[in-house]
Design an enzyme around this catalytic site. Structure first.
Site, PDB file in Angstrom:
ATOM      1  CG  ASP A  74      66.204  33.805  38.183  1.00  0.00           C
ATOM      2  OD1 ASP A  74      67.041  33.640  39.003  1.00  0.00           O
ATOM      3  OD2 ASP A  74      66.202  34.354  36.924  1.00  0.00           O
ATOM      4  CD  GLU A  88      68.747  36.613  41.810  1.00  0.00           C
ATOM      5  OE1 GLU A  88      69.989  36.367  41.946  1.00  0.00           O
ATOM      6  OE2 GLU A  88      68.069  36.336  40.882  1.00  0.00           O
TER       7      GLU A  88
HETATM    8  C1  GLC Z   1      69.706  34.486  38.792  1.00  0.00           C
HETATM    9  C2  GLC Z   1      70.185  33.113  39.311  1.00  0.00           C
HETATM   10  C3  GLC Z   1      71.336  32.752  38.354  1.00  0.00           C
HETATM   11  C4  GLC Z   1      70.805  32.908  36.864  1.00  0.00           C
HETATM   12  C5  GLC Z   1      70.165  34.192  36.504  1.00  0.00           C
HETATM   13  C6  GLC Z   1      69.469  34.212  35.180  1.00  0.00           C
HETATM   14  O1  GLC Z   1      70.652  35.316  39.132  1.00  0.00           O
HETATM   15  O2  GLC Z   1      70.541  32.991  40.452  1.00  0.00           O
HETATM   16  O3  GLC Z   1      71.942  31.671  38.420  1.00  0.00           O
HETATM   17  O4  GLC Z   1      72.020  32.661  35.879  1.00  0.00           O
HETATM   18  O5  GLC Z   1      69.305  34.609  37.353  1.00  0.00           O
HETATM   19  O6  GLC Z   1      68.480  33.441  35.302  1.00  0.00           O
END
Ligand code: GLC
Ligand code: CA
Length: 476
Positions: A187, A249
């Protein structure tokens, strides 16, 4: 890369997938019950958005215990059962690892404050802004000190320059790998490391390359995120993960994802997710990510669904595009049914307005529950009578059967992307013996390559020389 190289990975948002105990909230037993849906789609694995205990401020991305299952979703036994059932169907399981922050209710915040990032004096030390708006610094009343949070104030950032944090997160990785998971989606890891000197972010003078929330986008985040030594932190996660799958991500434009990809199997190609349905923009998104390491994705739990974003008339061609590009492709639950966002502000549960794309999967025509729950759904189905898995199964014109056909055919596609010249409004590329063409417009357009049609999103509408409006086609 291994198994993930050609994989379709299905994103399960547990809260909205399937409820098994009638409390209106999806759970692990519900996911287990619906595994056949994922297997029959042809996916090679699933990614579970967070299942850990959480106060729910950011719907589970604010974690208060990294080594447990939230009682809302089940327990560790239910988790073990789910992993076993998935593996019996040859489905791999990726968990969401959230290494940059915890919930403010995580015991570390009171017991191990040195694991977080604090200001030296009694004031915010710089101009850093949280992703969701406002200062990234909040004063902890109990201690009278300011802590950093890149997201909501209830989510303090961990200090990855503290070796204790690195070791603790490596333990988390090993804990779940020992329980049988096959890897992780990491994440928001562009935020793992910040400037140790905590310098101000300068104003943004160049376009970032991906959409950002308005206030956050006013600064160039050269210090509050993505510090030059961030690769060390990613390497530490890789060291703990061994050869398990790691998908990042990394919310940075493609040309800045290189240092991450040295340690990851893939990173999401957000250019494609954000591209307007325009041939030039789509070509540019593909070209930017053709260098390798792209995990293709058109939607997830943070952004509007495909039919809502690019128009329902383009959703079939979008599926074809997503599933013909080389490398892993991620499908967000419900996209295979053509589900749309719920209308409305979308902030009943999420302050950042993301409820719209998080409504339950529509399994059955029942308008009230969509077959998602025997109770009251936490968010209502959007349009289950019009769009649901039961009615679409076996219907050759349905989105679900299109997804199944595309995923089956995808196994035969080989080779890199070679973008082809095409008439205005058409995106076309070759992959080995196949060519793919997508007409983004409302008028028919010249088919840029010759060949026998293997699959069309609008069979019978176009002809050998011409693509129908909104058509996607694979020829060979
Ligand atoms: C990522 C997740 C999102 C979340 C953020 C903070 O972007 O996909 O849903 O709010 O991280 O953890
Ligand atoms: Ca439940």
């Amino acid at each position: 890369m291994g198994w993930i190289e050609k994989a379709v990975i299905y994103q399960v948002y547990p809260r909205s997938f399937q409820d098994a105990n009638a409390d209106g909230i999806g759970d692990l037993a519900g996911i287990e019950r619906r595994l056949d849906h994922i297997a029959q789609l042809g996916a090679a694995g699933l990614w579970l958005s967070p299942i850990y205990p959480s106060p729910g401020v950011d719907m589970g991305y604010d974690i208060s215990d990294f080594g447990e299952v939230d009682p809302l979703f089940g327990d560790l036994h239910a988790f073990d059962r789910l992993v076993r059932s998935a593996h019996e169907r040859d489905l791999r399981v990726l968990l969401d690892l959230v290494p940059c922050h915890t919930s403010i209710e995580h015991p570390w915040f009171s017991e191990r404050p040195e694991r977080y990032v604090w200001a030296g004096g009694d004031a915010p030390p710089n101009n850093w802004v949280a992703n969701f708006g406002g200062s990234a610094w909040t004063r902890d009343a109990a201690r009278g000190r300011w802590y950093l949070h890149s997201y909501y104030p209830e989510m303090p950032d961990l200090d990855w320059r503290n070796p204790d944090v690195v070791a603790a997160m490596q333990d988390v990785v090993r804990f779940w790998l020992d329980r049988g998971v096959d890897g992780f989606r990491l994440d928001a890891i562009q935020g793992l490391m910040k400037d140790p000197e905590m310098r101000d972010d300068p104003p943004a003078t160049r376009p970032f390359g991906l959409p950002l929330p308005e206030e956050y986008g006013r600064l160039d985040h050269v210090h509050s995120a993505n510090s030059p030594d961030i690769g060390d932190a990613v390497a530490a996660l890789r060291a703990a993960a061994g050869d398990a799958t790691l998908v990042g991500e990394v919310y940075l434009p493609a040309e800045r994802r290189g240092p991450f990809l040295e340690h990851l199997d893939a990173a999401f190609a957000f250019e494609l997710l954000h591209a307007p349905w325009d041939a030039e923009a789509l070509r540019a998104a593909i070209a930017a990510n053709a260098g390798g390491g792209a995990a293709w994705v058109l939607s997830n739990h943070d952004f509007p669904r495909v039919p809502t974003r690019v128009g329902a008339e383009n959703a079939r061609a979008a599926a074809l595009l997503l599933l013909t590009l080389p490398g892993p492709a991620f499908v967000y639950q419900g996209e295979e049914l053509g589900q749309r966002d719920a209308p409305g502000p979308g902030d009943r549960y999420d302050r950042h307005g993301r409820d719209g794309c998080r409504h339950p999967v529509q399994w059955e025509p029942d308008a009230r529950t969509g077959g998602f729950t025997d109770g009251e759904p936490w968010l209502a189905p959007v349009d289950a009578p019009e769009r649901n898995a039961r009615d679409q199964t076996g219907d050759p014109g349905s989105m679900l059967e299109l997804y199944r056909d595309l995923i089956a055919l995808r196994a035969e596609l080989a080779g890199d992307v070679e973008l082809l010249d095409a008439t205005d409004g058409v995106v076309a590329f070759r992959r080995g013996a196949h060519a793919i063409a997508v007409n983004t417009r409302t008028t028919s357009a010249r088919m840029p390559v010759e060949g026998t049609a293997f699959l069309s999103t609008h069979p019978g509408d176009g002809d050998r020389e011409n693509l129908a409006p909104h058509e996607g086609r694979i020829v060979g």
